[in-house]
Design a protein around this motif. Structure first.
Motif, short mmCIF file in Angstrom:
data_model
loop_
_atom_site.label_atom_id
_atom_site.label_comp_id
_atom_site.label_asym_id
_atom_site.label_seq_id
_atom_site.Cartn_x
_atom_site.Cartn_y
_atom_site.Cartn_z
N THR B 29 0.83 -1.20 0.00
CA THR B 29 0.00 0.00 0.00
C THR B 29 0.87 1.26 0.00
O THR B 29 1.85 1.35 0.75
CB THR B 29 -0.91 0.02 1.24
N SER B 30 0.49 2.22 -0.86
CA SER B 30 1.18 3.52 -0.82
C SER B 30 0.13 4.63 -0.74
O SER B 30 -1.08 4.36 -0.76
CB SER B 30 2.07 3.69 -2.05
N ALA B 31 0.61 5.89 -0.64
CA ALA B 31 -0.28 7.02 -0.39
C ALA B 31 -1.44 7.08 -1.38
O ALA B 31 -2.56 7.45 -1.02
CB ALA B 31 0.50 8.32 -0.41
N ALA B 32 -1.20 6.70 -2.61
CA ALA B 32 -2.23 6.80 -3.64
C ALA B 32 -3.44 5.92 -3.34
O ALA B 32 -4.54 6.19 -3.79
CB ALA B 32 -1.64 6.45 -5.00
N ASP B 33 -3.22 4.85 -2.53
CA ASP B 33 -4.28 3.88 -2.30
C ASP B 33 -5.20 4.23 -1.14
O ASP B 33 -6.24 3.60 -0.96
CB ASP B 33 -3.68 2.49 -2.03
N GLU B 61 15.35 8.25 7.51
CA GLU B 61 14.48 7.07 7.37
C GLU B 61 13.12 7.49 6.82
O GLU B 61 12.59 6.87 5.90
CB GLU B 61 14.31 6.37 8.74
N ILE B 62 12.58 8.58 7.37
CA ILE B 62 11.26 9.04 6.92
C ILE B 62 11.31 9.39 5.43
O ILE B 62 10.42 9.06 4.66
CB ILE B 62 10.82 10.28 7.73
N MET B 63 12.39 10.08 5.03
CA MET B 63 12.50 10.52 3.64
C MET B 63 12.49 9.34 2.68
O MET B 63 12.24 9.51 1.49
CB MET B 63 13.80 11.32 3.46
N LYS B 64 12.81 8.17 3.19
CA LYS B 64 12.90 7.03 2.27
C LYS B 64 11.66 6.14 2.28
O LYS B 64 11.62 5.13 1.58
CB LYS B 64 14.15 6.21 2.59
N ASN B 67 6.34 3.20 0.78
CA ASN B 67 5.06 2.49 0.97
C ASN B 67 5.02 1.89 2.37
O ASN B 67 5.95 2.08 3.17
CB ASN B 67 4.87 1.41 -0.10
N VAL B 68 3.95 1.20 2.67
CA VAL B 68 3.77 0.65 4.00
C VAL B 68 4.88 -0.36 4.34
O VAL B 68 5.35 -0.43 5.47
CB VAL B 68 2.37 -0.01 4.13
N GLY B 69 5.32 -1.09 3.30
CA GLY B 69 6.38 -2.07 3.51
C GLY B 69 7.65 -1.44 4.07
O GLY B 69 8.27 -1.98 5.00
N ASP B 70 8.03 -0.28 3.53
CA ASP B 70 9.23 0.43 4.02
C ASP B 70 9.08 0.77 5.50
O ASP B 70 10.00 0.61 6.30
CB ASP B 70 9.44 1.73 3.24
N MET B 71 7.87 1.24 5.86
CA MET B 71 7.61 1.60 7.26
C MET B 71 7.72 0.37 8.15
O MET B 71 8.35 0.38 9.20
CB MET B 71 6.20 2.17 7.41
N LEU B 72 7.09 -0.69 7.66
CA LEU B 72 7.03 -1.94 8.41
C LEU B 72 8.44 -2.41 8.78
O LEU B 72 8.72 -2.73 9.95
CB LEU B 72 6.35 -2.98 7.51
N ALA B 73 9.31 -2.42 7.78
CA ALA B 73 10.67 -2.89 8.00
C ALA B 73 11.37 -2.04 9.06
O ALA B 73 12.05 -2.56 9.97
CB ALA B 73 11.44 -2.83 6.68
#
Lengths: 319, 81, 485
Positions: B29-33, B61-64, B67-73
């Motif tokens: 999931t990303s912002a568009a969804d 970290e935030i800048m990178k 999507n949700v997956g990046d946050m999750l990791a």
């Protein structure tokens, strides 16, 4: 795909050739046109003027001196070459072109303005030059000013008429003798105006409450002397005429006296007549003017009559 | 904490932050969804996540996060240390 | 050199043909030389400014990549200071000095800071931002530092986008210089189409509107309120056609050689909110500010929650105003947009509910009209050189109602007498054409639509456009100095 390119090139070449053809017709047509921009230039180029008296000057010649009245009173053939908005260098250029195509005159009435010796910076009313860009003299003189004609304007087809479609239309109509072509109200280059008093003088006074000083530029003076030398050497009699000006305006021009004294000096040096109407009674009355420097039609008629009778003793009628 | 558990909690943070019960996020999931998740509200969401998991992201970290997956990791790394 | 000049008409094909004739390894030298020539047509010595920032950012890129966390940041800051410093010196110093003087004068002191009598280097704001984008992206690890000095210089100086953008990102542009471009028919055609359309917007639409409304903005006192209203609403189209036209020429020029630059304008007048407008207008700048100012700023202040966003928006748009020009009217213009976005942020839910009660078509139409009106009205600050000048225009706008309600026929006939009716009609028709094109573009890419047409239609359209640029484009100021006979 390659076919499209081929088509584009063929069509392109055809269009370019067609545009050169149209430009030729437009130039030729405008050289016959009676449109006010071109009427006087066309008379000059066609070599049909051959006047005894030439009136030379700026708008104050163009608007003030009527060849019709001069002709009637002096019994000769006169023509007004007055060129609106331009200082002496351009007036001189027009005179040179006149000489290339016409017999030299016997007399020149040189109208004197306070901005006679100020050459303008921009190419004012550039449209009047468009059909004659292949004339060397026109090219040389126009190239001195800001906004001079560029390479594409001189050599690309029709580009000089960019944004002047009305001129293209007029040119084509004149060339093919079709449609409704322009007319003008000029009589031998003279175009009096019956305007009511406009408020430009009031704006001028507000902007310059202490008056102004008119520049005297070296190159304009030099060309003026060249002109006088030419006339002296070729037996053309120059008559300097300072046509009427509103008195209030004259009072605001701080160096009017100096400029008039300069002309006085030339008059003595070359032994040319100088008729100065700067302080004429006409200048006291606004009803003869439409602004501070320009007589209206009524004022112009009165003035030319006066000028013609003053000239009578000095001018010989046509043989 | 397991990834599944983090995702579940993350989903609740999303629902609360954007005030919509119909949101279900996945790592892709990303912002568009997500309605309401846009360039402006993004940082409020980040702040909500930090508060919920009691963690602190670094600026880089935030800048990178894409999507949700990046946050999750990133959350997984922080909660488990 | 300007795109709408005959020098460029010669420059562009010559540069492009030589580019394709050369083997790949020499092409960068050719493009770099061409870009220098392009830049030096204006004020040659200013090329030194470019060399200065290029060398600094080139070194900074490599240093940042090789350094540890802490020193990385220090190198980034140094590079940013160098870039912003050059920008401030040339663009903002006079504005700053004049205001400091004014302030001290008000408080009784005198500073008399000397003013610099220099011209703004062309494109400075654009290439400085593009250069900063490079070091920041290297710092963020999204872009590898460029080792080839010539290619890096080309990234900053690439002539199509050197003087007016789009402001590119290294991730999109840098690698393209390393790729071996082959001449490609589709690219050439697409590029030329874009150039033609851009030139049409710039030379025909924008400059024609300009000729009509410049006198109104220069001397609003002499014009009726109706004329002023017309001028205000036409100006935004002039601005759009001018700027997007220039962008299109840039994108098209690069495209012919096979380079893909980013989209800079995406039908901005179809926006249903100001927030959306900024996603469609000058995209390369608004995303720059979002990526490098707004987003990091709000991230740092995120514990302030909503207030971080408010602060972020106001500051970002303040800076965006300042970027557009060193004057209070630009600053005010930017800040008003900041405030508008704050307003939209807080009222988003309410507005959605309120407008949701309307039928969809009315909802969209109303949103677009409101947005457009706001954009047109604020553009007064953009056009009027001073804040006082802008306020004078605002004061005159409502006068239109009393003018239109007057029953005296003499006064009525005067209304349009201020503006040349033929020229006004031409402008309206051109805008109609523009918006019809935009409408079509909203449904399918223009390139595809044109490509589908039969050959005769395509060629006819190209010729008609080229012909109208040639005969109706405005190329010198002289063309519109009014003949006073």
């Amino acid at each position: 795909m390659r076919t499209s390119v081929k088509y584009a090139l063929w069509c392109g070449s055809f269009v370019v050739l067609l545009m050169y053809a149209v430009q030729y017709a437009v130039d030729r047509g405008l050289r016959k046109s009676k449109m006010q921009y071109f009427a006087t230039w066309n008379d000059i180029y066609s070599g049909k003027i051959n006047a005894d008296v030439i009136v030379n000057g700026s708008s104050r010649a163009f608007l003030h001196i009527s060849p019709q009245i001069l002709d009637t009173i002096l019994h000769l053939n006169s023509y007004n070459l007055g060129l609106d908005g331009w200082g002496f260098p351009m007036q001189f250029a027009r005179f040179r072109i006149y000489l290339q195509h016409n017999k030299k005159p016997r007399y020149i009435i040189q109208s004197i303005d306070l901005d006679n010796f100020e050459d303008r910076k921009d190419l004012y009313s550039y449209r009047q030059f468009l059909p004659y860009l292949n004339d060397r003299e026109i090219r040389d003189i126009t190239s001195r000013y800001e906004g001079k004609f560029t390479f594409p304007e001189m050599y690309f087809p029709l580009f000089k008429y960019n944004n002047n479609l009305n001129l293209v239309k007029e040119g084509l109509f004149c060339y093919f003798n079709i449609g409704k072509v322009a007319t003008n109200k000029l009589y031998k280059g003279f175009g009096p105006r019956s305007f009511a008093w406009d408020s430009s003088f009031e704006r001028f006074k507000a902007a310059y409450p202490n008056g102004t000083v008119k520049p005297v530029q070296e190159n304009a003076v030099r060309e003026f002397e060249q002109f006088l030398n030419y006339c002296r050497d070729n037996d053309i009699k120059v008559i300097f005429v300072f046509t009427p000006i509103l008195r209030e305006e004259l009072a605001m021009e701080k160096n009017a006296g100096e400029i008039i004294a300069m002309i006085d000096g030339y008059s003595k040096k070359y032994n040319f007549l100088f008729l100065n109407y700067a302080n004429d009674t006409l200048g006291a009355d606004r009803k003869y003017f439409y602004n501070s420097q320009h007589l209206n039609a009524q004022g112009a008629a009165l003035f030319t009559t006066k000028l013609a009778s003053d000239l009578k003793p000095f001018v010989q009628a046509a043989p | 904490m397991e990834e599944q558990e983090i995702l579940l909690q993350l989903n609740n943070v999303f629902r609360k932050c954007f005030k919509r019960q119909d949101i279900t996020v996945s790592p892709e999931t990303s912002a568009a969804d997500v309605t309401g998740w846009d360039s402006l509200t993004h940082m409020i969401l980040i702040n909500d996540i930090e508060r919920h998991f009691s963690i602190k992201f670094k600026l880089m970290e935030i800048m990178k996060f894409n999507n949700v997956g990046d946050m999750l990791a990133c959350i997984k790394k922080k909660v488990n240390t | 050199m300007l795109f709408n000049s005959f020098q460029f008409l010669l420059f562009f094909p010559v540069v492009t043909i030589i580019y394709f004739l050369l083997p790949h390894k020499f092409r960068w030298i050719h493009l770099l030389t061409a870009s220098c020539v392009f830049y030096m047509m204006y004020i040659p010595v200013y090329i030194l400014i470019l060399f200065f920032t290029i060398i600094i950012d080139y070194l900074a890129g490599i240093l940042i990549e090789n350094a540890d966390e802490e020193r990385k940041f220090r190198f980034l800051i140094m590079s940013v200071i160098a870039n912003v410093g050059v920008l401030c010196f040339f663009k903002y110093y006079n504005f700053f000095a004049a205001n400091v003087d004014l302030l001290l004068h008000k408080t009784g002191g005198t500073a008399n800071l000397p003013l610099l009598n220099i011209l703004l280097p062309i494109g400075l704001s654009f290439h400085t931002f593009q250069a900063m984008s490079y070091t920041i992206e290297v710092y963020r690890g999204n872009q590898k530092a460029e080792r080839h000095f010539g290619i890096y210089a080309l990234y900053v100086m690439f002539y199509p986008q050197l003087v007016a953008g789009p402001i590119e990102r290294p991730q999109n542009l840098l690698h393209q210089f390393h790729e071996k471009k082959k001449i490609d028919y589709d690219n050439v055609v697409a590029g030329l189409r874009k150039i033609l359309w851009g030139l049409f917007k710039k030379a025909v639409i924008a400059d024609r509107i300009g000729a009509l409304i410049d006198p109104v903005f220069d001397n609003p006192h002499n014009y009726s309120s109706l004329a002023i209203n017309v001028a205000v609403f036409l100006f935004i189209f002039q601005l759009y056609c001018d700027f997007s036209g220039y962008s299109d020429i840039a994108i098209g020029t690069a495209r012919v050689m096979g380079f893909k630059l980013m989209t800079n304008f995406n039908r901005p007048f179809s926006s249903k909110s100001i927030t959306e407008f900024w996603r469609r207008w000058h995209i390369s700048l608004s995303t720059w500010f979002y990526d490098y100012v707004f987003n990091p700023l709000v991230a740092i202040l995120r514990s302030w929650r909503k207030w971080a966003i408010v602060f972020g928006l106001l500051l970002t748009f303040f800076l965006s105003g300042l970027w557009h020009g060193a004057s209070w009217s630009f600053i005010l213009w930017g800040t008003i947009y900041g405030a508008a976005l704050v307003y939209e942020f807080f009222t988003q839910a309410v507005r959605r509910r309120l407008f949701g009660m309307l039928p969809l078509w009315l909802n969209h139409a109303l949103s677009k009209v409101i947005t457009f009106t706001f954009i047109a009205l604020t553009s007064v600050f953009f056009r009027a050189k001073t804040v006082t000048g802008a306020f004078y225009i605002y004061k005159r706008l409502p006068g239109i109602f009393s003018e239109l309600s007057t029953s005296k026929s003499a006064a009525r006939s005067r209304l349009f007498g201020d503006l040349d009716k033929g020229a006004l009609l031409t402008c309206f028709l051109l805008i109609l054409l523009l918006e019809l094109t935009h409408h079509k573009e909203g449904k399918e890419p223009l390139d595809m639509f044109v490509g589908r047409q039969p050959r005769a239609v395509r060629l006819g359209v190209y010729f008609a456009m080229a012909f109208s640029i040639y005969l109706f484009g405005v190329f010198t100021q002289r063309q519109f100095i009014y003949f006073q006979f």
